[in-house]
Motif scaffolding. Structure first.
Motif, PDB file in Angstrom:
ATOM      1  N   GLY A  11      57.878  92.412  46.160  1.00  0.00           N
ATOM      2  CA  GLY A  11      56.970  93.518  45.924  1.00  0.00           C
ATOM      3  C   GLY A  11      56.932  94.458  47.098  1.00  0.00           C
ATOM      4  O   GLY A  11      57.922  94.827  47.671  1.00  0.00           O
ATOM      5  N   SER A  12      55.700  94.856  47.472  1.00  0.00           N
ATOM      6  CA  SER A  12      55.555  95.839  48.544  1.00  0.00           C
ATOM      7  C   SER A  12      55.539  95.188  49.906  1.00  0.00           C
ATOM      8  O   SER A  12      55.524  95.849  50.918  1.00  0.00           O
ATOM      9  N   ARG A  13      55.510  93.849  49.931  1.00  0.00           N
ATOM     10  CA  ARG A  13      55.429  93.173  51.228  1.00  0.00           C
ATOM     11  C   ARG A  13      56.741  93.335  51.980  1.00  0.00           C
ATOM     12  O   ARG A  13      57.813  93.139  51.439  1.00  0.00           O
ATOM     13  N   ARG A  14      56.635  93.697  53.250  1.00  0.00           N
ATOM     14  CA  ARG A  14      57.822  93.894  54.071  1.00  0.00           C
ATOM     15  C   ARG A  14      57.712  93.065  55.332  1.00  0.00           C
ATOM     16  O   ARG A  14      56.653  92.990  55.934  1.00  0.00           O
ATOM     17  N   ILE A  15      58.814  92.444  55.720  1.00  0.00           N
ATOM     18  CA  ILE A  15      58.836  91.671  56.955  1.00  0.00           C
ATOM     19  C   ILE A  15      59.446  92.530  58.042  1.00  0.00           C
ATOM     20  O   ILE A  15      60.558  93.019  57.904  1.00  0.00           O
ATOM     21  N   ARG A  16      58.722  92.710  59.124  1.00  0.00           N
ATOM     22  CA  ARG A  16      59.220  93.527  60.222  1.00  0.00           C
ATOM     23  C   ARG A  16      59.574  92.614  61.392  1.00  0.00           C
ATOM     24  O   ARG A  16      58.713  91.924  61.921  1.00  0.00           O
ATOM     25  N   THR A  17      60.821  92.627  61.787  1.00  0.00           N
ATOM     26  CA  THR A  17      61.217  91.818  62.935  1.00  0.00           C
ATOM     27  C   THR A  17      62.513  92.341  63.542  1.00  0.00           C
ATOM     28  O   THR A  17      63.378  92.859  62.835  1.00  0.00           O
ATOM     29  N   ASP A  18      62.611  92.225  64.847  1.00  0.00           N
ATOM     30  CA  ASP A  18      63.849  92.540  65.555  1.00  0.00           C
ATOM     31  C   ASP A  18      64.649  91.281  65.843  1.00  0.00           C
ATOM     32  O   ASP A  18      65.767  91.369  66.359  1.00  0.00           O
ATOM     33  N   LEU A  19      64.083  90.120  65.585  1.00  0.00           N
ATOM     34  CA  LEU A  19      64.712  88.854  65.968  1.00  0.00           C
ATOM     35  C   LEU A  19      65.615  88.343  64.856  1.00  0.00           C
ATOM     36  O   LEU A  19      65.166  88.065  63.746  1.00  0.00           O
ATOM     37  N   ALA A  20      66.898  88.200  65.169  1.00  0.00           N
ATOM     38  CA  ALA A  20      67.843  87.662  64.194  1.00  0.00           C
ATOM     39  C   ALA A  20      67.423  86.261  63.765  1.00  0.00           C
ATOM     40  O   ALA A  20      67.605  85.872  62.608  1.00  0.00           O
ATOM     41  N   LEU A  21      66.843  85.511  64.693  1.00  0.00           N
ATOM     42  CA  LEU A  21      66.386  84.156  64.391  1.00  0.00           C
ATOM     43  C   LEU A  21      65.379  84.156  63.247  1.00  0.00           C
ATOM     44  O   LEU A  21      65.435  83.313  62.347  1.00  0.00           O
ATOM     45  N   ALA A 247      49.876  94.265  59.029  1.00  0.00           N
ATOM     46  CA  ALA A 247      50.054  93.757  57.676  1.00  0.00           C
ATOM     47  C   ALA A 247      50.538  92.310  57.687  1.00  0.00           C
ATOM     48  O   ALA A 247      50.135  91.494  56.854  1.00  0.00           O
ATOM     49  N   THR A 248      51.401  91.988  58.638  1.00  0.00           N
ATOM     50  CA  THR A 248      51.918  90.626  58.749  1.00  0.00           C
ATOM     51  C   THR A 248      50.797  89.642  59.067  1.00  0.00           C
ATOM     52  O   THR A 248      50.714  88.552  58.487  1.00  0.00           O
ATOM     53  N   ILE A 249      49.913  90.027  59.996  1.00  0.00           N
ATOM     54  CA  ILE A 249      48.800  89.158  60.373  1.00  0.00           C
ATOM     55  C   ILE A 249      47.878  88.922  59.181  1.00  0.00           C
ATOM     56  O   ILE A 249      47.468  87.789  58.893  1.00  0.00           O
ATOM     57  N   VAL A 250      47.530  90.003  58.469  1.00  0.00           N
ATOM     58  CA  VAL A 250      46.654  89.886  57.297  1.00  0.00           C
ATOM     59  C   VAL A 250      47.317  89.033  56.225  1.00  0.00           C
ATOM     60  O   VAL A 250      46.687  88.140  55.641  1.00  0.00           O
ATOM     61  N   HIS A 251      48.595  89.281  55.998  1.00  0.00           N
ATOM     62  CA  HIS A 251      49.317  88.524  54.976  1.00  0.00           C
ATOM     63  C   HIS A 251      49.306  87.033  55.282  1.00  0.00           C
ATOM     64  O   HIS A 251      48.990  86.206  54.426  1.00  0.00           O
ATOM     65  N   ASP A 252      49.652  86.663  56.519  1.00  0.00           N
ATOM     66  CA  ASP A 252      49.727  85.249  56.887  1.00  0.00           C
ATOM     67  C   ASP A 252      48.364  84.579  56.799  1.00  0.00           C
ATOM     68  O   ASP A 252      48.251  83.426  56.372  1.00  0.00           O
ATOM     69  N   SER A 253      47.320  85.295  57.215  1.00  0.00           N
ATOM     70  CA  SER A 253      45.961  84.730  57.182  1.00  0.00           C
ATOM     71  C   SER A 253      45.504  84.508  55.748  1.00  0.00           C
ATOM     72  O   SER A 253      44.954  83.453  55.406  1.00  0.00           O
ATOM     73  N   MET A 254      45.730  85.490  54.895  1.00  0.00           N
ATOM     74  CA  MET A 254      45.290  85.389  53.513  1.00  0.00           C
ATOM     75  C   MET A 254      46.126  84.379  52.731  1.00  0.00           C
ATOM     76  O   MET A 254      45.599  83.633  51.905  1.00  0.00           O
ATOM     77  N   ALA A 255      47.433  84.355  53.000  1.00  0.00           N
ATOM     78  CA  ALA A 255      48.312  83.439  52.270  1.00  0.00           C
ATOM     79  C   ALA A 255      47.891  81.994  52.491  1.00  0.00           C
ATOM     80  O   ALA A 255      47.953  81.167  51.577  1.00  0.00           O
ATOM     81  N   HIS A 256      47.426  81.690  53.697  1.00  0.00           N
ATOM     82  CA  HIS A 256      46.978  80.327  53.996  1.00  0.00           C
ATOM     83  C   HIS A 256      45.757  79.967  53.158  1.00  0.00           C
ATOM     84  O   HIS A 256      45.614  78.828  52.690  1.00  0.00           O
ATOM     85  N   LEU A 257      44.887  80.944  52.946  1.00  0.00           N
ATOM     86  CA  LEU A 257      43.676  80.691  52.164  1.00  0.00           C
ATOM     87  C   LEU A 257      43.960  80.628  50.669  1.00  0.00           C
ATOM     88  O   LEU A 257      43.166  80.081  49.899  1.00  0.00           O
ATOM     89  N   LEU A 258      45.090  81.190  50.251  1.00  0.00           N
ATOM     90  CA  LEU A 258      45.408  81.290  48.828  1.00  0.00           C
ATOM     91  C   LEU A 258      46.456  80.278  48.386  1.00  0.00           C
ATOM     92  O   LEU A 258      47.125  80.466  47.374  1.00  0.00           O
ATOM     93  N   GLU A 263      52.374  81.289  42.895  1.00  0.00           N
ATOM     94  CA  GLU A 263      53.080  82.246  43.747  1.00  0.00           C
ATOM     95  C   GLU A 263      52.935  83.682  43.238  1.00  0.00           C
ATOM     96  O   GLU A 263      52.706  84.611  44.011  1.00  0.00           O
ATOM     97  N   THR A 264      53.048  83.862  41.917  1.00  0.00           N
ATOM     98  CA  THR A 264      52.936  85.204  41.336  1.00  0.00           C
ATOM     99  C   THR A 264      51.542  85.769  41.533  1.00  0.00           C
ATOM    100  O   THR A 264      51.366  86.940  41.899  1.00  0.00           O
ATOM    101  N   GLU A 265      50.515  84.937  41.310  1.00  0.00           N
ATOM    102  CA  GLU A 265      49.136  85.387  41.482  1.00  0.00           C
ATOM    103  C   GLU A 265      48.856  85.725  42.939  1.00  0.00           C
ATOM    104  O   GLU A 265      48.187  86.723  43.246  1.00  0.00           O
ATOM    105  N   LEU A 270      47.837  89.725  47.236  1.00  0.00           N
ATOM    106  CA  LEU A 270      48.158  90.232  48.570  1.00  0.00           C
ATOM    107  C   LEU A 270      48.627  91.681  48.523  1.00  0.00           C
ATOM    108  O   LEU A 270      48.309  92.482  49.399  1.00  0.00           O
ATOM    109  N   ASP A 271      49.378  92.032  47.480  1.00  0.00           N
ATOM    110  CA  ASP A 271      49.836  93.413  47.348  1.00  0.00           C
ATOM    111  C   ASP A 271      48.663  94.369  47.209  1.00  0.00           C
ATOM    112  O   ASP A 271      48.708  95.514  47.672  1.00  0.00           O
TER     113      ASP A 271
END
Length: 310
Positions: A11-21, A247-258, A263-265, A270-271
């Motif tokens: 969906g609209s969720r985007r992962i932002r990272t410079d780390l190849a790892l 957005a990453t911080i909010v996503h990770d915090s909320m995902a833990h609670l949900l 997965e679809t819900e 989150l979107d």
């Protein structure tokens, strides 16, 4: 500051990272095999340092990773953000070791170090502060010869912090291309602040790569890259993640609670919860000024060690 956006894909969720790892970790979480990418990990229990080498060896691997072919070395050191001089010295030695693997330093080299970023913004000041702490030798050797520094052989080190376009009105690549054309270094080393996907990696991770670096992309500015293709000279990129997007911080915090939701819900919720403006907001630790100071000394010392002997 450099930032790369992995195209996520939910969906609209985007992962932002410079780390190849972190990109390889995302594929692992999705149980997806990446062809053309080799990953090797080592852990030093005594030093509590984990080193992961990601090699992108094919065009298919580069396309999947969204990064150029080459080697990406990630040093994860949990105590990097603390003022432990002995620990930082060990990390400097690690940096030196990896640099010598990526650069042939058996013969005298002319090395140009570029400190990318805005020195007036603490989270983006890593590059300029590293250059401030470097031992410069090119001018001494040029003026007095090697006798002036009592060495028979030594690499010629020069450096500059070119600032950002808002300060100079010029692309960083334009400035560097001019310097490279005039001074003709054998290798360029570019230092920059990065963006991470994981909060736990902020100021505790160093990435070294032989693929160069793209200044300004950390805040969504797509500038000409400092790469071997553009500069016609080998370019080593060194970076430390100092920011993560809100957005990453909010996503990770909320995902833990949900976790109890399907997965679809969870994705739909989150979107709706994560507004678009959160993707343009970046967060950095409150003690980033002290941390940048420690890290700049650690990286500059690693460079000084690597370039001090032939």
């Amino acid at each position: 500051m450099k930032k790369q956006e992995d195209a996520d894909m939910s969906g609209s969720r985007r992962i932002r990272t410079d780390l190849a790892l972190e990109t390889t970790e995302r594929f692992a979480e999705e149980n997806t095999e990446i062809r053309g990418v080799e990953v090797h990990e080592e852990y030093d229990e005594e030093k509590d340092v984990r080193t992961t080498v990601v090699k992108i060896v094919t065009e298919n691997g580069a396309k999947s990773m969204g990064r150029p072919q080459g080697t990406y070395i990630t040093i994860e050191a949990p105590e990097l953000s603390t003022p432990d001089e002995d620990y930082h010295r060990e990390i400097s030695e690690e940096i030196s070791t990896h640099l010598r693997k990526l650069i042939d330093l058996e013969k005298e080299k002319s090395v140009l170090v570029i400190g990318l970023g805005n020195a007036a913004i603490t989270a983006d000041a890593l590059g300029p502060q590293v250059v401030d702490n470097l031992l410069m030798t090119r001018h001494i050797i040029k003026e007095y010869g090697l006798r002036g520094i009592k060495h028979k052989k030594m690499h010629r080190i020069s450096g500059i912090a070119p600032g950002v376009m808002a300060q100079t009105g010029m692309e960083t690549a334009e400035i560097v291309q001019g310097i490279v054309s005039e001074t003709k270094p054998d290798v360029v080393v570019a230092i920059d602040a990065l963006a991470a996907r994981s909060v736990r990696r902020l100021s505790r991770t160093i990435q070294i790569t032989d693929t160069g670096i793209h200044p300004g992309s950390g805040v969504g500015n797509h500038r000409n890259g400092l790469t071997e293709e553009n500069l016609q000279v080998k370019v080593i990129g060194i970076g430390v993640p100092t920011v993560v997007d809100a957005a990453t911080i909010v996503h990770d915090s909320m995902a833990h609670l949900l976790d109890t939701l399907e997965e679809t819900e969870q994705k739909e919720f989150l979107d709706e919860m994560i507004t678009p403006n959160l993707y343009s907001m970046f967060v950095t630790p409150k003690d980033v000024d002290e941390t940048i100071k420690y890290l700049s000394f650690t990286i500059s010392e690693g460079l000084n060690i690597a370039f001090s002997q032939v």
